[in-house]
Enzyme design. Sequence first.
Site, PDB file in Angstrom:
ATOM      1  N   GLU A 142      -2.096 -14.728 -34.237  1.00 40.06           N
ATOM      2  CA  GLU A 142      -3.038 -14.500 -34.006  1.00 40.06           C
ATOM      3  C   GLU A 142      -3.418 -14.066 -32.657  1.00 40.06           C
ATOM      4  O   GLU A 142      -3.263 -15.516 -31.564  1.00 40.06           O
ATOM      5  CB  GLU A 142      -4.329 -14.521 -34.565  1.00 40.06           C
ATOM      6  CG  GLU A 142      -5.254 -13.509 -34.504  1.00 40.06           C
ATOM      7  CD  GLU A 142      -6.698 -13.656 -35.248  1.00 40.06           C
ATOM      8  OE1 GLU A 142      -7.328 -14.214 -35.675  1.00 40.06           O
ATOM      9  OE2 GLU A 142      -7.911 -12.715 -34.694  1.00 40.06           O
ATOM     10  N   ASP A 196      -8.970  -5.609 -27.779  1.00 39.53           N
ATOM     11  CA  ASP A 196      -9.185  -5.543 -26.542  1.00 39.53           C
ATOM     12  C   ASP A 196      -8.715  -3.596 -26.680  1.00 39.53           C
ATOM     13  O   ASP A 196      -8.245  -3.282 -25.717  1.00 39.53           O
ATOM     14  CB  ASP A 196      -8.949  -6.193 -25.328  1.00 39.53           C
ATOM     15  CG  ASP A 196     -10.344  -6.879 -25.287  1.00 39.53           C
ATOM     16  OD1 ASP A 196     -10.839  -7.004 -26.171  1.00 39.53           O
ATOM     17  OD2 ASP A 196      -9.942  -7.360 -24.082  1.00 39.53           O
ATOM     18  N   LYS A 226      -9.717   3.862 -20.654  1.00 38.46           N
ATOM     19  CA  LYS A 226      -8.629   4.840 -19.808  1.00 38.46           C
ATOM     20  C   LYS A 226      -7.098   3.939 -19.695  1.00 38.46           C
ATOM     21  O   LYS A 226      -6.629   3.313 -19.993  1.00 38.46           O
ATOM     22  CB  LYS A 226      -8.905   3.714 -18.397  1.00 38.46           C
ATOM     23  CG  LYS A 226     -10.540   3.202 -17.889  1.00 38.46           C
ATOM     24  CD  LYS A 226     -11.198   3.376 -16.577  1.00 38.46           C
ATOM     25  CE  LYS A 226     -12.712   3.746 -16.267  1.00 38.46           C
ATOM     26  NZ  LYS A 226     -13.247   2.493 -15.873  1.00 38.46           N
ATOM     27  N   ASP A 277     -11.185  -1.020 -35.753  1.00 36.65           N
ATOM     28  CA  ASP A 277     -12.282   0.664 -36.012  1.00 36.65           C
ATOM     29  C   ASP A 277     -11.874   0.349 -34.863  1.00 36.65           C
ATOM     30  O   ASP A 277     -13.203   2.178 -34.859  1.00 36.65           O
ATOM     31  CB  ASP A 277     -14.051  -0.033 -36.208  1.00 36.65           C
ATOM     32  CG  ASP A 277     -14.776  -0.672 -34.852  1.00 36.65           C
ATOM     33  OD1 ASP A 277     -13.698  -1.267 -33.893  1.00 36.65           O
ATOM     34  OD2 ASP A 277     -15.666  -0.189 -34.672  1.00 36.65           O
ATOM     35  N   GLU A 293     -13.858 -12.089 -37.762  1.00 37.00           N
ATOM     36  CA  GLU A 293     -15.378 -11.828 -36.978  1.00 37.00           C
ATOM     37  C   GLU A 293     -16.003 -10.443 -37.260  1.00 37.00           C
ATOM     38  O   GLU A 293     -17.086  -9.762 -37.199  1.00 37.00           O
ATOM     39  CB  GLU A 293     -15.972 -12.948 -35.952  1.00 37.00           C
ATOM     40  CG  GLU A 293     -16.509 -13.015 -35.155  1.00 37.00           C
ATOM     41  CD  GLU A 293     -17.351 -14.129 -35.154  1.00 37.00           C
ATOM     42  OE1 GLU A 293     -16.590 -15.140 -36.055  1.00 37.00           O
ATOM     43  OE2 GLU A 293     -18.131 -14.904 -34.920  1.00 37.00           O
ATOM     44  N   GLU A 310     -14.451  -8.024 -37.658  1.00 36.52           N
ATOM     45  CA  GLU A 310     -13.912  -7.208 -38.610  1.00 36.52           C
ATOM     46  C   GLU A 310     -15.317  -6.640 -39.631  1.00 36.52           C
ATOM     47  O   GLU A 310     -16.501  -5.817 -39.919  1.00 36.52           O
ATOM     48  CB  GLU A 310     -12.921  -7.537 -39.678  1.00 36.52           C
ATOM     49  CG  GLU A 310     -13.215  -6.684 -40.520  1.00 36.52           C
ATOM     50  CD  GLU A 310     -11.704  -7.099 -41.356  1.00 36.52           C
ATOM     51  OE1 GLU A 310     -10.984  -7.742 -41.060  1.00 36.52           O
ATOM     52  OE2 GLU A 310     -12.101  -6.476 -42.806  1.00 36.52           O
TER      53      GLU A 310
HETATM   54  N1  SAM Z   1      -9.811 -11.208 -33.202  1.00 35.18           N
HETATM   55  C1  SAM Z   1     -11.206 -11.739 -33.287  1.00 35.18           C
HETATM   56  C2  SAM Z   1     -11.964 -10.549 -34.267  1.00 35.18           C
HETATM   57  O1  SAM Z   1     -11.136  -9.802 -35.026  1.00 35.18           O
HETATM   58  O2  SAM Z   1     -12.159 -11.084 -34.548  1.00 35.18           O
HETATM   59  C3  SAM Z   1     -12.073 -11.320 -31.892  1.00 35.18           C
HETATM   60  C4  SAM Z   1     -11.214  -9.697 -31.433  1.00 35.18           C
HETATM   61  S1  SAM Z   1     -12.206  -9.665 -29.955  1.00 35.18           S
HETATM   62  C5  SAM Z   1     -12.820  -7.942 -29.416  1.00 35.18           C
HETATM   63  C6  SAM Z   1     -10.956  -9.978 -28.782  1.00 35.18           C
HETATM   64  C7  SAM Z   1     -10.448 -11.497 -27.823  1.00 35.18           C
HETATM   65  O3  SAM Z   1      -9.075 -11.281 -28.053  1.00 35.18           O
HETATM   66  C8  SAM Z   1     -11.556 -11.456 -26.885  1.00 35.18           C
HETATM   67  O4  SAM Z   1     -12.204 -13.002 -27.580  1.00 35.18           O
HETATM   68  C9  SAM Z   1     -10.630 -11.462 -25.826  1.00 35.18           C
HETATM   69  O5  SAM Z   1     -10.947 -12.430 -24.764  1.00 35.18           O
HETATM   70  C10 SAM Z   1      -9.298 -12.017 -26.542  1.00 35.18           C
HETATM   71  N2  SAM Z   1      -8.140 -10.944 -25.730  1.00 35.18           N
HETATM   72  C11 SAM Z   1      -7.727  -9.651 -25.391  1.00 35.18           C
HETATM   73  N3  SAM Z   1      -7.270  -9.403 -24.334  1.00 35.18           N
HETATM   74  C12 SAM Z   1      -6.272 -10.818 -24.520  1.00 35.18           C
HETATM   75  C13 SAM Z   1      -4.587 -11.581 -23.632  1.00 35.18           C
HETATM   76  N4  SAM Z   1      -4.554 -10.434 -22.684  1.00 35.18           N
HETATM   77  N5  SAM Z   1      -4.989 -12.635 -24.174  1.00 35.18           N
HETATM   78  C14 SAM Z   1      -5.192 -13.436 -24.480  1.00 35.18           C
HETATM   79  N6  SAM Z   1      -6.290 -13.265 -25.161  1.00 35.18           N
HETATM   80  C15 SAM Z   1      -7.168 -11.551 -25.261  1.00 35.18           C
END
Ligand code: SAM
Length: 221
Positions: A49, A124, A128, A160, A199, A201
């Site tokens: 993941e 994420d 932009k 979402d 989490e 979701e």
């Molecule tokens: N997957 C989890 C969930 O669905 O509950 C967390 C979602 S959270 C919005 C996105 C996570 O991805 C964050 O903890 C962020 O730090 C991590 N993340 C974003 N870009 C990343 C990257 N390039 N490499 C590693 N982790 C990344």
Amino acid sequence: MRLRNVPGSRELIAISPDVVHDEKSKKGHWKEFFNEREGKTGSRPLHVEIGMGKGTFLMEMARRNPEVDFIGIEKYSSVLLRALEKHAEEPELKNIVFVRMDAEEIEEVFAPGEIDYIYLNFSDPWPKDRHAKRRLTSDRFLDRYRVMLNGGGGVTFKTDNRDLFEFSVESAVKNGWMVQEISRDLHASPYAEGNVMTEYEKKFSGLGNKICMMKILPSRI
Ligand code: SAM
């Protein structure tokens, strides 16, 4: 989620036996690594993941699938620390490890064909246009996943965020991936059965947001 300044998080991660610190040296050797960690022999599927956050989803997957090995990748120490705290309550869960890294470096960590499945959950959005290439479902990343996945492997993406989802579907199709399953309301779809909630979701569906999901398979170019 970022919890940027948890004092001592880097130090705690540095001494955790469940975090792989020399991840680049494991490239091409992950199966041997897990055999040693679990005291097993043979070859089990490897699922990854990317952006696992606090690890709720991946730990549940590891519980449900003891015959699969899991790697959770997370960029921020302070977030990874939360996953480690949860894992410390279940030290017997050996088929999961964590790596603190930016997914930008993923090709340096996994050899071609080494991964059996990839999960992208609530990645994420980088809204932009000029940041589109940073999205984990952009062309640049899809090209990398295609190389790292073995023949039967695929990617499941959930979010979402409707704009990010439509971008991702288009990106996958243009990049030559086959859409195996798709839903713009996962929880009301036949694919809901067996779905493990992340989490985010839980949080966003609790607010009434519909969850989008696609499963895609790479073409071999
Ligand atoms: N997957 C989890 C969930 O669905 O509950 C967390 C979602 S959270 C919005 C996105 C996570 O991805 C964050 O903890 C962020 O730090 C991590 N993340 C974003 N870009 C990343 C990257 N390039 N490499 C590693 N982790 C990344």
